[in-house]
Design a protein around this motif. Structure first.
Motif, PDB file in Angstrom:
ATOM      1  N   VAL A 182      36.115  41.550  70.833  1.00 35.45           N
ATOM      2  CA  VAL A 182      36.383  40.115  70.839  1.00 35.45           C
ATOM      3  C   VAL A 182      36.798  39.567  72.416  1.00 35.45           C
ATOM      4  O   VAL A 182      37.060  40.776  73.669  1.00 35.45           O
ATOM      5  N   ASP A 183      36.706  38.240  73.112  1.00 32.60           N
ATOM      6  CA  ASP A 183      36.916  37.374  74.208  1.00 32.60           C
ATOM      7  C   ASP A 183      38.666  37.512  74.643  1.00 32.60           C
ATOM      8  O   ASP A 183      39.387  37.369  74.885  1.00 32.60           O
ATOM      9  N   VAL A 184      39.456  36.875  73.369  1.00 29.94           N
ATOM     10  CA  VAL A 184      40.674  35.927  73.480  1.00 29.94           C
ATOM     11  C   VAL A 184      41.072  37.038  71.331  1.00 29.94           C
ATOM     12  O   VAL A 184      40.477  36.753  70.982  1.00 29.94           O
ATOM     13  N   ALA A 185      42.208  37.479  71.545  1.00 27.69           N
ATOM     14  CA  ALA A 185      43.032  38.536  70.328  1.00 27.69           C
ATOM     15  C   ALA A 185      44.577  37.290  70.353  1.00 27.69           C
ATOM     16  O   ALA A 185      44.996  36.780  71.032  1.00 27.69           O
ATOM     17  N   VAL A 186      44.724  37.101  69.066  1.00 25.12           N
ATOM     18  CA  VAL A 186      45.447  36.703  68.576  1.00 25.12           C
ATOM     19  C   VAL A 186      46.826  37.589  68.214  1.00 25.12           C
ATOM     20  O   VAL A 186      45.705  37.728  66.920  1.00 25.12           O
ATOM     21  N   VAL A 187      48.151  37.676  68.378  1.00 27.14           N
ATOM     22  CA  VAL A 187      48.466  38.829  67.664  1.00 27.14           C
ATOM     23  C   VAL A 187      50.557  37.973  68.451  1.00 27.14           C
ATOM     24  O   VAL A 187      50.620  37.346  68.693  1.00 27.14           O
ATOM     25  N   GLU A 188      51.788  39.175  68.010  1.00 27.97           N
ATOM     26  CA  GLU A 188      52.706  39.080  67.547  1.00 27.97           C
ATOM     27  C   GLU A 188      52.809  39.031  69.320  1.00 27.97           C
ATOM     28  O   GLU A 188      52.365  39.975  69.515  1.00 27.97           O
ATOM     29  N   TYR A 189      53.638  38.087  69.660  1.00 28.66           N
ATOM     30  CA  TYR A 189      54.402  38.365  70.901  1.00 28.66           C
ATOM     31  C   TYR A 189      54.362  39.471  71.371  1.00 28.66           C
ATOM     32  O   TYR A 189      54.203  39.783  72.839  1.00 28.66           O
ATOM     33  N   SER A 190      55.619  40.096  70.416  1.00 30.57           N
ATOM     34  CA  SER A 190      56.407  40.949  70.814  1.00 30.57           C
ATOM     35  C   SER A 190      54.796  41.706  71.152  1.00 30.57           C
ATOM     36  O   SER A 190      55.086  42.935  72.261  1.00 30.57           O
ATOM     37  N   LEU A 191      53.944  42.362  70.466  1.00 30.60           N
ATOM     38  CA  LEU A 191      52.686  43.137  70.237  1.00 30.60           C
ATOM     39  C   LEU A 191      52.074  43.465  71.528  1.00 30.60           C
ATOM     40  O   LEU A 191      51.422  44.153  72.318  1.00 30.60           O
ATOM     41  N   ALA A 192      51.689  41.522  71.880  1.00 29.34           N
ATOM     42  CA  ALA A 192      51.002  41.691  73.330  1.00 29.34           C
ATOM     43  C   ALA A 192      51.868  42.250  74.676  1.00 29.34           C
ATOM     44  O   ALA A 192      51.570  42.108  75.446  1.00 29.34           O
ATOM     45  N   GLN A 193      53.234  42.061  74.196  1.00 36.19           N
ATOM     46  CA  GLN A 193      53.737  42.193  75.816  1.00 36.19           C
ATOM     47  C   GLN A 193      53.533  44.262  75.735  1.00 36.19           C
ATOM     48  O   GLN A 193      53.443  44.909  76.786  1.00 36.19           O
ATOM     49  N   LYS A 194      53.738  44.393  74.507  1.00 42.30           N
ATOM     50  CA  LYS A 194      53.618  46.254  74.419  1.00 42.30           C
ATOM     51  C   LYS A 194      51.851  46.449  75.149  1.00 42.30           C
ATOM     52  O   LYS A 194      51.829  47.633  76.015  1.00 42.30           O
ATOM     53  N   TRP A 195      51.199  45.921  74.306  1.00 40.47           N
ATOM     54  CA  TRP A 195      49.952  45.948  75.065  1.00 40.47           C
ATOM     55  C   TRP A 195      49.366  46.000  76.163  1.00 40.47           C
ATOM     56  O   TRP A 195      48.931  46.283  77.265  1.00 40.47           O
ATOM     57  N   LEU A 196      50.213  44.764  76.566  1.00 41.67           N
ATOM     58  CA  LEU A 196      50.157  44.403  78.747  1.00 41.67           C
ATOM     59  C   LEU A 196      50.839  45.456  79.392  1.00 41.67           C
ATOM     60  O   LEU A 196      50.475  45.374  80.452  1.00 41.67           O
ATOM     61  N   ALA A 197      51.661  46.117  78.628  1.00 39.02           N
ATOM     62  CA  ALA A 197      52.514  47.158  79.559  1.00 39.02           C
ATOM     63  C   ALA A 197      51.680  48.460  80.115  1.00 39.02           C
ATOM     64  O   ALA A 197      51.997  49.270  80.711  1.00 39.02           O
ATOM     65  N   THR A 198      50.541  48.488  78.608  1.00 35.87           N
ATOM     66  CA  THR A 198      49.729  50.129  79.376  1.00 35.87           C
ATOM     67  C   THR A 198      48.476  49.313  79.842  1.00 35.87           C
ATOM     68  O   THR A 198      47.314  50.461  79.495  1.00 35.87           O
ATOM     69  N   ASN A 199      48.228  48.170  79.372  1.00 34.85           N
ATOM     70  CA  ASN A 199      46.665  47.704  79.459  1.00 34.85           C
ATOM     71  C   ASN A 199      46.486  45.907  80.601  1.00 34.85           C
ATOM     72  O   ASN A 199      47.370  45.496  80.225  1.00 34.85           O
ATOM     73  N   LYS A 200      45.676  45.789  81.854  1.00 37.14           N
ATOM     74  CA  LYS A 200      45.870  44.801  82.050  1.00 37.14           C
ATOM     75  C   LYS A 200      44.861  43.437  81.297  1.00 37.14           C
ATOM     76  O   LYS A 200      44.444  43.535  80.993  1.00 37.14           O
ATOM     77  N   GLY A 201      45.948  42.167  81.543  1.00 41.04           N
ATOM     78  CA  GLY A 201      45.783  41.371  80.468  1.00 41.04           C
ATOM     79  C   GLY A 201      47.003  40.407  81.349  1.00 41.04           C
ATOM     80  O   GLY A 201      47.636  40.061  81.782  1.00 41.04           O
ATOM     81  N   ARG A 202      46.143  39.133  79.962  1.00 39.47           N
ATOM     82  CA  ARG A 202      47.289  38.215  79.998  1.00 39.47           C
ATOM     83  C   ARG A 202      47.066  37.098  79.017  1.00 39.47           C
ATOM     84  O   ARG A 202      46.290  37.195  78.766  1.00 39.47           O
ATOM     85  N   VAL A 203      48.167  36.728  79.012  1.00 41.62           N
ATOM     86  CA  VAL A 203      48.393  35.298  77.907  1.00 41.62           C
ATOM     87  C   VAL A 203      48.556  33.957  78.299  1.00 41.62           C
ATOM     88  O   VAL A 203      48.900  33.831  79.510  1.00 41.62           O
ATOM     89  N   ILE A 204      47.366  34.020  77.442  1.00 41.12           N
ATOM     90  CA  ILE A 204      47.016  32.593  77.929  1.00 41.12           C
ATOM     91  C   ILE A 204      47.258  30.848  77.432  1.00 41.12           C
ATOM     92  O   ILE A 204      47.006  29.656  77.302  1.00 41.12           O
ATOM     93  N   PHE A 205      48.658  31.665  75.776  1.00 41.92           N
ATOM     94  CA  PHE A 205      48.981  30.314  75.685  1.00 41.92           C
ATOM     95  C   PHE A 205      49.517  31.597  74.283  1.00 41.92           C
ATOM     96  O   PHE A 205      49.505  32.327  73.972  1.00 41.92           O
ATOM     97  N   GLU A 206      50.893  30.731  74.219  1.00 46.95           N
ATOM     98  CA  GLU A 206      51.870  30.564  73.084  1.00 46.95           C
ATOM     99  C   GLU A 206      52.115  29.720  71.940  1.00 46.95           C
ATOM    100  O   GLU A 206      52.499  28.823  72.502  1.00 46.95           O
ATOM    101  N   THR A 207      52.720  30.240  70.438  1.00 51.13           N
ATOM    102  CA  THR A 207      52.154  28.885  69.345  1.00 51.13           C
ATOM    103  C   THR A 207      53.963  28.577  70.417  1.00 51.13           C
ATOM    104  O   THR A 207      55.188  29.761  70.342  1.00 51.13           O
TER     105      THR A 207
END
Length: 406
Positions: A194-219
């Protein structure tokens, strides 16, 4: 508290609460009927995979604790079918509800009252990989979207954000894939599925800590998982449970065990806390291009000028009570409750009833979460009717303003 879905709805008792107590009672007391057990439904966000046995073991302390403080057996059930659980909130078939914000928000519209939330607030993040050309939601148009379960809070908030803007996920993105959990959704992003994933913000931060990426929108933020009580429960039982959750006795061993669930403090919740989440997902859009949305006072004025008012609810609802002078014209709804619904699945005999395309028409049903009048308005517009008015507030707004019914 970060919970998970399980695979089916099962009901369990509260771990032998009643046995020993009744054994010590006198014969007279043993003959006294025991209070009816209270059903507690637990449905949590699927952040990872889990076995139902593990979930039962995890939530057993909550059932035991509430049973002890309320002096009544609590029968606990789990489900991953959010649709069925939402139906339970409407029928009042459970006494205690533990679940995510959209579940509690729905329950409050059907006779439940909020007690508290377990761990503050949460929001969802739209995440992309570092090398992605996607910098914003606008850039994501036509791309592949990954979501957790179709019934998850993440999907609910994502759809709600788009619905509120009069947009539709399935037409905005080229492809939508639902996954069993947030972790699996992030894995799909990592693997390029997939090109974009929607997940809990806290899980996104954990993923970003070990994977390179960025948040493009927050609910927007909504309350975390919480607990609500059916107002039909005995007032004394409700009060005991409320006090036990908001002002617990830390010396109770059963309360101390709630820490394993992440329940260390419970913040009092009010209906106002759920106002935002209650306007998303299940509620109709607040905008409708080319169609005027009207209030009750405007309906009165339009009718005085010759506009015809159509009640598009089912015939039974119309016969029970309806706005005075409204004409029954049921919209037979089988399509999904969403912007861009498939009208070919529905039936609406408007063209058989109204031949004049210049006639002003008003459509209404059961309020802001009823999609029939929205769909009827869209249908009329597509059929070429020039003067279409959508009374979004419908029957509840009219009744709330003490306008005539029959």
């Amino acid at each position: 508290m970060r919970g998970i879905f399980v695979t089916s709805f099962l009901v369990f008792g509260s771990a032998g609460l009643a046995g020993a107590a009744f054994a010590a009672d006198s014969p007279a007391r043993r003959a006294k009927p025991a209070p009816a057990a209270v059903a507690m439904s637990i449905t949590q966000e699927a952040s990872e995979e889990a076995r139902i046995a593990d979930m039962f073991e995890a939530y057993a302390p909550l059932s035991k604790y509430l049973s002890e403080v309320a002096g009544i057996e609590i029968k606990m059930g789990y489900s991953r079918n959010m649709t069925e659980e939402l139906q339970r909130t409407r029928t009042g078939s459970v006494g205690i509800l533990v679940g995510p914000a959209h579940m509690i928000g729905s329950a409050l519209r059907h006779g439940f009252e909020p007690v508290g939330t377990f761990s503050g607030a949460e929001r969802m993040a739209f995440v992309v990989q570092e090398g992605s050309p996607i910098k914003s939601l606008e850039d994501a148009r036509g791309k592949r979207l990954g979501l957790p379960s179709a019934d998850s809070l993440a999907t609910y908030l994502a759809m709600g954000e788009f619905n509120s803007k009069g947009l539709q996920l399935k037409s905005y993105f080229a492809q939508i894939k639902n996954h069993s959990s947030h972790d699996v959704t992030l894995y799909a992003l990592t693997m390029g599925a997939v090109d974009v994933a929607v997940v809990e913000y806290s899980l996104a931060q954990k993923w970003l800590a070990t994977n390179k990426g960025r948040v493009i929108f927050e609910t927007k933020s909504v309350p975390s998982s919480g607990i609500a009580l059916n107002s039909a429960l005995d007032p004394k039982v409700r009060q005991k449970i409320r006090e036990a959750m908001l002002s617990p006795n830390p010396k109770r061993s059963s309360y101390a065990k709630l820490a394993s669930l992440g329940i260390t403090t419970v913040a009092a919740a009010t209906e106002a806390d759920y106002r935002y989440v209650s306007t998303l997902g299940y509620f109709t859009p607040t905008v409708l291009s080319g169609i005027k949305i009207v209030k009750a006072e405007e309906v009165v004025d339009l009718r005085s000028k010759g506009a015809t008012f159509y009640d598009v609810r089912i015939e039974r609802e119309y016969q029970e009570k309806h706005i005075k002078g409204a004409i029954s014209l049921p919209y037979a709804e089988k399509s999904k409750k969403e912007v861009g619904f498939d009208a070919s699945q529905d039936t609406f005999k408007l063209t058989d009833v109204v031949k004049d395309k210049d006639a002003p028409l008003i459509f209404a049903c059961n309020g802001e979460e009823c999609w029939k009048s929205y769909k009827a308005s869209v249908w009329a517009q597509k059929e070429g009717y020039k003067y279409v008015y959508w009374f979004r507030g419908g029957f509840p707004e009219w009744k709330g303003k003490n306008l005539p019914l029959e």
